[in-house]
Design a protein around this motif. Structure first.
Motif, PDB file in Angstrom:
ATOM      1  N   LEU A   1       0.804  -1.217   0.000  1.00 34.39           N
ATOM      2  CA  LEU A   1       0.000   0.000   0.000  1.00 34.39           C
ATOM      3  C   LEU A   1       0.838   1.268   0.000  1.00 34.39           C
ATOM      4  N   LYS A   2       2.151   1.153   0.044  1.00 35.55           N
ATOM      5  CA  LYS A   2       3.017   2.327   0.071  1.00 35.55           C
ATOM      6  C   LYS A   2       3.219   2.851  -1.344  1.00 35.55           C
ATOM      7  N   ALA A   3       3.041   4.150  -1.511  1.00 36.27           N
ATOM      8  CA  ALA A   3       3.248   4.784  -2.807  1.00 36.27           C
ATOM      9  C   ALA A   3       4.675   5.307  -2.897  1.00 36.27           C
ATOM     10  N   THR A   4       5.248   5.217  -4.070  1.00 41.38           N
ATOM     11  CA  THR A   4       6.582   5.750  -4.299  1.00 41.38           C
ATOM     12  C   THR A   4       6.437   7.170  -4.824  1.00 41.38           C
ATOM     13  N   MET A   5       7.016   8.115  -4.119  1.00 44.69           N
ATOM     14  CA  MET A   5       6.943   9.514  -4.523  1.00 44.69           C
ATOM     15  C   MET A   5       8.274   9.916  -5.139  1.00 44.69           C
ATOM     16  N   LEU A   6       8.207  10.639  -6.228  1.00 42.30           N
ATOM     17  CA  LEU A   6       9.405  11.116  -6.893  1.00 42.30           C
ATOM     18  C   LEU A   6       9.622  12.576  -6.549  1.00 42.30           C
ATOM     19  N   LYS A   7      10.874  12.966  -6.403  1.00 38.29           N
ATOM     20  CA  LYS A   7      11.204  14.342  -6.081  1.00 38.29           C
ATOM     21  C   LYS A   7      12.232  14.827  -7.085  1.00 38.29           C
ATOM     22  N   LYS A   8      11.979  15.996  -7.644  1.00 37.20           N
ATOM     23  CA  LYS A   8      12.905  16.565  -8.612  1.00 37.20           C
ATOM     24  C   LYS A   8      14.092  17.133  -7.855  1.00 37.20           C
ATOM     25  N   SER A   9      15.280  16.722  -8.270  1.00 38.31           N
ATOM     26  CA  SER A   9      16.474  17.217  -7.598  1.00 38.31           C
ATOM     27  C   SER A   9      16.820  18.601  -8.124  1.00 38.31           C
ATOM     28  N   LYS A  10      17.411  19.409  -7.269  1.00 42.72           N
ATOM     29  CA  LYS A  10      17.812  20.741  -7.666  1.00 42.72           C
ATOM     30  C   LYS A  10      19.052  20.636  -8.543  1.00 42.72           C
ATOM     31  N   MET A  11      19.041  21.364  -9.649  1.00 42.55           N
ATOM     32  CA  MET A  11      20.179  21.348 -10.555  1.00 42.55           C
ATOM     33  C   MET A  11      21.074  22.540 -10.246  1.00 42.55           C
ATOM     34  N   LYS A  12      22.370  22.314 -10.295  1.00 44.27           N
ATOM     35  CA  LYS A  12      23.319  23.404 -10.090  1.00 44.27           C
ATOM     36  C   LYS A  12      23.382  24.233 -11.360  1.00 44.27           C
ATOM     37  N   ARG A  13      23.394  25.545 -11.188  1.00 38.33           N
ATOM     38  CA  ARG A  13      23.488  26.431 -12.343  1.00 38.33           C
ATOM     39  C   ARG A  13      24.933  26.503 -12.818  1.00 38.33           C
ATOM     40  N   ARG A  14      25.089  26.482 -14.108  1.00 31.34           N
ATOM     41  CA  ARG A  14      26.423  26.595 -14.686  1.00 31.34           C
ATOM     42  C   ARG A  14      26.747  28.065 -14.917  1.00 31.34           C
ATOM     43  N   ASN A  15      28.022  28.368 -14.902  1.00 32.73           N
ATOM     44  CA  ASN A  15      28.475  29.719 -15.184  1.00 32.73           C
ATOM     45  C   ASN A  15      28.255  29.985 -16.672  1.00 32.73           C
ATOM     46  N   THR A  16      27.423  30.993 -16.999  1.00 32.87           N
ATOM     47  CA  THR A  16      27.080  31.242 -18.400  1.00 32.87           C
ATOM     48  C   THR A  16      27.864  32.397 -18.995  1.00 32.87           C
ATOM     49  N   GLU A  17      28.738  33.029 -18.210  1.00 33.34           N
ATOM     50  CA  GLU A  17      29.546  34.130 -18.735  1.00 33.34           C
ATOM     51  C   GLU A  17      30.655  33.578 -19.608  1.00 33.34           C
ATOM     52  N   ARG A  18      30.956  34.311 -20.677  1.00 33.13           N
ATOM     53  CA  ARG A  18      32.018  33.876 -21.583  1.00 33.13           C
ATOM     54  C   ARG A  18      33.371  34.311 -21.036  1.00 33.13           C
TER      55      ARG A  18
END
Length: 100
Positions: free
Chosen positions: A60-77
């Motif tokens: 009867l236990k439901a499996t819950m999914l959790k979205k992991s936080k993604m690290k932001r990449r440095n977008t400066e050139r």
């Protein structure tokens, strides 16, 4: 596990006039039936053939999914090259036409 005596009893339960009949509560339940019985689980009715029904707490236990936080990449050139992007400006006034 609860039981009802019939359609009228089920209607009375739905309207709040009566309560269902408590049969059993447990973590491991086995129901042995000698003949076909009408059954309803989570609103889905069917005719259950004779045999055993086993209800396990672990099933009867439901499996819950959790979205992991993604690290932001440095977008400066790097190497001094830069680009300038203008997104418009907002000066706080409601009638500004630069919003969209």
């Amino acid at each position: 596990v609860v039981g009802v005596q019939g359609v009228v009893h089920l209607g009375q339960i739905q309207s709040g006039l009566r309560a269902a009949i408590r049969i059993v509560q447990g973590s491991h339940i086995k129901i042995h039936m000698n003949c076909d019985v009408p059954v309803q689980v989570d609103g889905e009715p069917w005719i259950q053939p004779a045999g055993d029904i086993v209800v396990l707490k672990s099933a009867l236990k439901a499996t819950m999914l959790k979205k992991s936080k993604m690290k932001r990449r440095n977008t400066e050139r790097e190497s001094g090259s830069s680009s300038s992007v203008s997104h418009g400006s907002f000066n706080g006034s409601k009638d500004s036409k630069d919003l969209y």
